[in-house]
Motif scaffolding. Structure first.
Motif, PDB file in Angstrom:
ATOM      1  N   ASP A 151      -3.245  20.049  -9.107  1.00 27.91           N
ATOM      2  CA  ASP A 151      -3.886  20.335  -7.817  1.00 27.91           C
ATOM      3  C   ASP A 151      -5.323  19.830  -7.780  1.00 27.91           C
ATOM      4  OD1 ASP A 151      -4.760  22.326  -9.613  1.00 27.91           O
ATOM      5  OD2 ASP A 151      -5.151  23.727  -7.978  1.00 27.91           O
ATOM      6  N   LYS A 152      -5.975  19.770  -8.948  1.00 28.79           N
ATOM      7  CA  LYS A 152      -7.354  19.271  -8.989  1.00 28.79           C
ATOM      8  C   LYS A 152      -7.391  17.753  -8.790  1.00 28.79           C
ATOM      9  CE  LYS A 152      -8.472  23.485 -10.372  1.00 28.79           C
ATOM     10  NZ  LYS A 152      -7.138  24.029 -10.686  1.00 28.79           N
ATOM     11  N   VAL A 153      -6.517  17.032  -9.490  1.00 30.55           N
ATOM     12  CA  VAL A 153      -6.571  15.563  -9.397  1.00 30.55           C
ATOM     13  C   VAL A 153      -6.006  15.059  -8.076  1.00 30.55           C
ATOM     14  CG1 VAL A 153      -6.484  15.273 -11.896  1.00 30.55           C
ATOM     15  CG2 VAL A 153      -4.362  15.196 -10.594  1.00 30.55           C
ATOM     16  N   MET A 154      -5.160  15.863  -7.434  1.00 29.37           N
ATOM     17  CA  MET A 154      -4.616  15.452  -6.139  1.00 29.37           C
ATOM     18  C   MET A 154      -5.558  15.791  -4.983  1.00 29.37           C
ATOM     19  SD  MET A 154      -1.753  13.892  -6.548  1.00 29.37           S
ATOM     20  CE  MET A 154      -0.993  13.948  -4.927  1.00 29.37           C
ATOM     21  N   HIS A 155      -6.621  16.532  -5.263  1.00 30.19           N
ATOM     22  CA  HIS A 155      -7.495  17.046  -4.220  1.00 30.19           C
ATOM     23  C   HIS A 155      -8.047  15.919  -3.338  1.00 30.19           C
ATOM     24  CE1 HIS A 155     -10.378  19.570  -2.191  1.00 30.19           C
ATOM     25  NE2 HIS A 155     -11.409  18.904  -2.685  1.00 30.19           N
ATOM     26  N   LEU A 156      -8.673  14.926  -3.952  1.00 27.61           N
ATOM     27  CA  LEU A 156      -9.251  13.830  -3.169  1.00 27.61           C
ATOM     28  C   LEU A 156      -8.210  12.787  -2.786  1.00 27.61           C
ATOM     29  CD1 LEU A 156     -12.755  13.166  -4.799  1.00 27.61           C
ATOM     30  CD2 LEU A 156     -12.190  14.468  -2.742  1.00 27.61           C
ATOM     31  N   LEU A 176       0.819  -1.210   0.000  1.00 31.48           N
ATOM     32  CA  LEU A 176       0.000   0.000   0.000  1.00 31.48           C
ATOM     33  C   LEU A 176       0.857   1.266   0.000  1.00 31.48           C
ATOM     34  CD1 LEU A 176      -2.839  -1.062   2.471  1.00 31.48           C
ATOM     35  CD2 LEU A 176      -3.073  -0.645   0.018  1.00 31.48           C
ATOM     36  N   THR A 177       1.993   1.206   0.686  1.00 32.63           N
ATOM     37  CA  THR A 177       2.921   2.343   0.649  1.00 32.63           C
ATOM     38  C   THR A 177       3.449   2.551  -0.755  1.00 32.63           C
ATOM     39  OG1 THR A 177       3.579   2.010   2.955  1.00 32.63           O
ATOM     40  CG2 THR A 177       5.100   3.242   1.558  1.00 32.63           C
ATOM     41  N   ALA A 178       3.771   1.444  -1.434  1.00 37.13           N
ATOM     42  CA  ALA A 178       4.252   1.535  -2.815  1.00 37.13           C
ATOM     43  C   ALA A 178       3.168   2.100  -3.733  1.00 37.13           C
ATOM     44  CB  ALA A 178       4.702   0.158  -3.307  1.00 37.13           C
ATOM     45  N   VAL A 179       1.923   1.703  -3.511  1.00 40.64           N
ATOM     46  CA  VAL A 179       0.810   2.238  -4.295  1.00 40.64           C
ATOM     47  C   VAL A 179       0.687   3.741  -4.068  1.00 40.64           C
ATOM     48  CG1 VAL A 179      -1.713   2.263  -4.523  1.00 40.64           C
ATOM     49  CG2 VAL A 179      -0.496   0.080  -4.395  1.00 40.64           C
ATOM     50  N   GLU A 180       0.779   4.144  -2.802  1.00 39.13           N
ATOM     51  CA  GLU A 180       0.659   5.563  -2.467  1.00 39.13           C
ATOM     52  C   GLU A 180       1.756   6.376  -3.152  1.00 39.13           C
ATOM     53  OE1 GLU A 180      -2.158   7.873  -0.716  1.00 39.13           O
ATOM     54  OE2 GLU A 180      -2.048   5.689  -0.580  1.00 39.13           O
ATOM     55  N   ASN A 181       2.966   5.836  -3.135  1.00 36.16           N
ATOM     56  CA  ASN A 181       4.089   6.534  -3.782  1.00 36.16           C
ATOM     57  C   ASN A 181       3.866   6.654  -5.276  1.00 36.16           C
ATOM     58  OD1 ASN A 181       5.390   6.781  -1.322  1.00 36.16           O
ATOM     59  ND2 ASN A 181       6.636   4.949  -1.595  1.00 36.16           N
ATOM     60  N   LEU A 182       3.343   5.584  -5.895  1.00 37.97           N
ATOM     61  CA  LEU A 182       3.087   5.628  -7.332  1.00 37.97           C
ATOM     62  C   LEU A 182       1.975   6.622  -7.651  1.00 37.97           C
ATOM     63  CD1 LEU A 182       3.664   4.630 -10.162  1.00 37.97           C
ATOM     64  CD2 LEU A 182       2.185   2.646  -9.727  1.00 37.97           C
ATOM     65  N   LEU A 183       0.962   6.682  -6.822  1.00 41.22           N
ATOM     66  CA  LEU A 183      -0.110   7.660  -7.029  1.00 41.22           C
ATOM     67  C   LEU A 183       0.452   9.088  -7.029  1.00 41.22           C
ATOM     68  CD1 LEU A 183      -2.986   6.273  -4.741  1.00 41.22           C
ATOM     69  CD2 LEU A 183      -2.947   6.298  -7.239  1.00 41.22           C
ATOM     70  N   GLU A 184       1.329   9.366  -6.088  1.00 41.00           N
ATOM     71  CA  GLU A 184       1.906  10.709  -6.002  1.00 41.00           C
ATOM     72  C   GLU A 184       2.709  11.049  -7.253  1.00 41.00           C
ATOM     73  OE1 GLU A 184       4.114  11.291  -2.453  1.00 41.00           O
ATOM     74  OE2 GLU A 184       2.454  10.770  -1.115  1.00 41.00           O
ATOM     75  N   VAL A 185       3.466  10.072  -7.740  1.00 42.27           N
ATOM     76  CA  VAL A 185       4.290  10.301  -8.940  1.00 42.27           C
ATOM     77  C   VAL A 185       3.410  10.448 -10.173  1.00 42.27           C
ATOM     78  CG1 VAL A 185       5.979   9.242 -10.492  1.00 42.27           C
ATOM     79  CG2 VAL A 185       6.322   9.140  -8.014  1.00 42.27           C
ATOM     80  N   GLU A 186       2.473   9.524 -10.344  1.00 40.71           N
ATOM     81  CA  GLU A 186       1.638   9.502 -11.546  1.00 40.71           C
ATOM     82  C   GLU A 186       0.733  10.731 -11.631  1.00 40.71           C
ATOM     83  OE1 GLU A 186       0.146   8.319 -15.137  1.00 40.71           O
ATOM     84  OE2 GLU A 186       1.833   7.435 -14.040  1.00 40.71           O
ATOM     85  N   LEU A 187       0.109  11.091 -10.530  1.00 36.72           N
ATOM     86  CA  LEU A 187      -0.855  12.184 -10.566  1.00 36.72           C
ATOM     87  C   LEU A 187      -0.200  13.552 -10.547  1.00 36.72           C
ATOM     88  CD1 LEU A 187      -3.707  10.774  -8.281  1.00 36.72           C
ATOM     89  CD2 LEU A 187      -3.340  10.502 -10.738  1.00 36.72           C
TER      90      LEU A 187
END
Length: 324
Positions: A36-41, A16-27
């Motif tokens: 800023d809009k896609v990172m909002h939620l 889950l930590t790896a998923v979170e890191n990938l979300l931050e990079v991808e988005l």
């Protein structure tokens, strides 16, 4: 939640930590006015239930928690986030995850476009996996849109309970089913186990949604943290309400007269909740939960015994504890 095994908890937590890191990079990719809009939620939190399901499903193959599993899990969470943006526009929601919804903050047009760009991010990640993943996503996306459209147009003279079950399967069940399928696929599981995990995910999705319906009507605010009757105020008649509306007798008659649309007064909400408490709505909705729990057990029985299977069984049974 505790999955019942310390080593499995650690593996899933790392995933889950790896998923979170990938979300931050991808988005973070794209123009600043998009990011800023896609990172909002995304930054507002969330249970990350779908990535957890994908990571658990991956435990049935030799590539459990691999880079491809992480990509699949992140893609599924991005798709889920996109549906939240669009749902909030459809529902005219003001809050999501304890913060202003995107539509309340920036307007409907921006919220819809933010959801669209999230689908683009998910599609790009899936394209790095394989065509089978992209094809399955296309089917899942079609189901998600079909469910939203089905909800919008209503039962059209058909059985409202059957209609509602189809809606929640298409809007909720299919994405958790996809989490089971894609996690198992990219974990290297067998076709038999992939199919079982897909069907299990669908059953768990149905269970969770119906339980949420029950909690909305019958929960103690001090325990659930939710205000009972929120759906009634919005004119959304969920499964226990539909069962109660179909009831013969005084309670059903008064409910049918009262629930003709959204309830705007506290007095009407309180009266509806009182009538629902006297109805068989809760009992019948719980019977539906038991039916889907039986389906979950059928699919779990197709899986080899072990810590991951124990965790999935725990996950399915946890729903009854939420009802109280």
């Amino acid at each position: 939640m505790d999955l019942g095994d310390a080593e499995l908890n650690e593996r899933i937590s790392a995933g889950l930590t790896a998923v979170e890191n990938l979300l931050e990079v991808e988005l973070a990719k794209g123009e600043d006015f998009l990011v800023d809009k896609v990172m909002h939620l995304t930054t507002a939190g969330g249970k990350r239930f779908r990535p957890m399901m994908a990571l658990l499903a991956s435990q049935y193959g030799p590539d459990a928690g691999s880079a491809n599993v992480i990509k699949a899990a992140a893609s599924l969470e991005i798709v889920h986030l996109a549906t939240l943006y669009h749902d909030d526009v459809m529902d005219e929601a003001d809050l999501r995850r304890g913060v202003d919804s995107a539509n309340a903050r920036w307007g409907n047009a921006v919220a819809i476009l933010a959801g669209d760009i999230l689908f683009a991010h998910a599609s790009r990640l899936m394209s790095e996996l394989d065509t089978a993943t992209v094809a399955h996503f296309a089917e899942t996306f079609q189901d998600l849109v079909t469910g939203q459209m089905r909800e919008t147009i209503g039962p059209r003279g058909g059985d409202p309970i059957e209609h509602y079950l189809k809606v929640i399967n298409e809007k909720t069940g299919v994405l958790i089913a996809a989490s089971g399928r894609l996690g198992a696929l990219h974990g290297g599981a067998s076709d038999e186990h992939i199919d079982a995990l897909y069907r299990l995910g669908s059953a768990i999705g149905m269970i969770f949604q119906i339980v949420d319906d029950i909690i909305d009507i019958y929960s103690d605010h001090s325990e659930s943290g939710k205000t009972p009757g929120t759906d009634l105020r919005e004119g959304v008649f969920t499964l226990p309400v539909l069962h109660a509306l179909a009831e013969e007798g005084e309670v059903g008659d008064e409910l049918r007269a009262l629930l003709t649309g959204p309830l705007t007064s506290d007095g009407d909400v309180d009266r509806a909740l009182e009538l629902l408490g006297r109805s068989t709505g809760r009992e019948k909705a719980l019977a539906d939960v038991q039916r889907y729990l039986a389906e979950a057990e059928t699919q779990i029985a197709r899986l080899p015994e072990g810590t991951a299977t124990d965790a999935l069984r725990r996950l399915a049974n946890y729903t009854m504890e939420r009802v109280g």
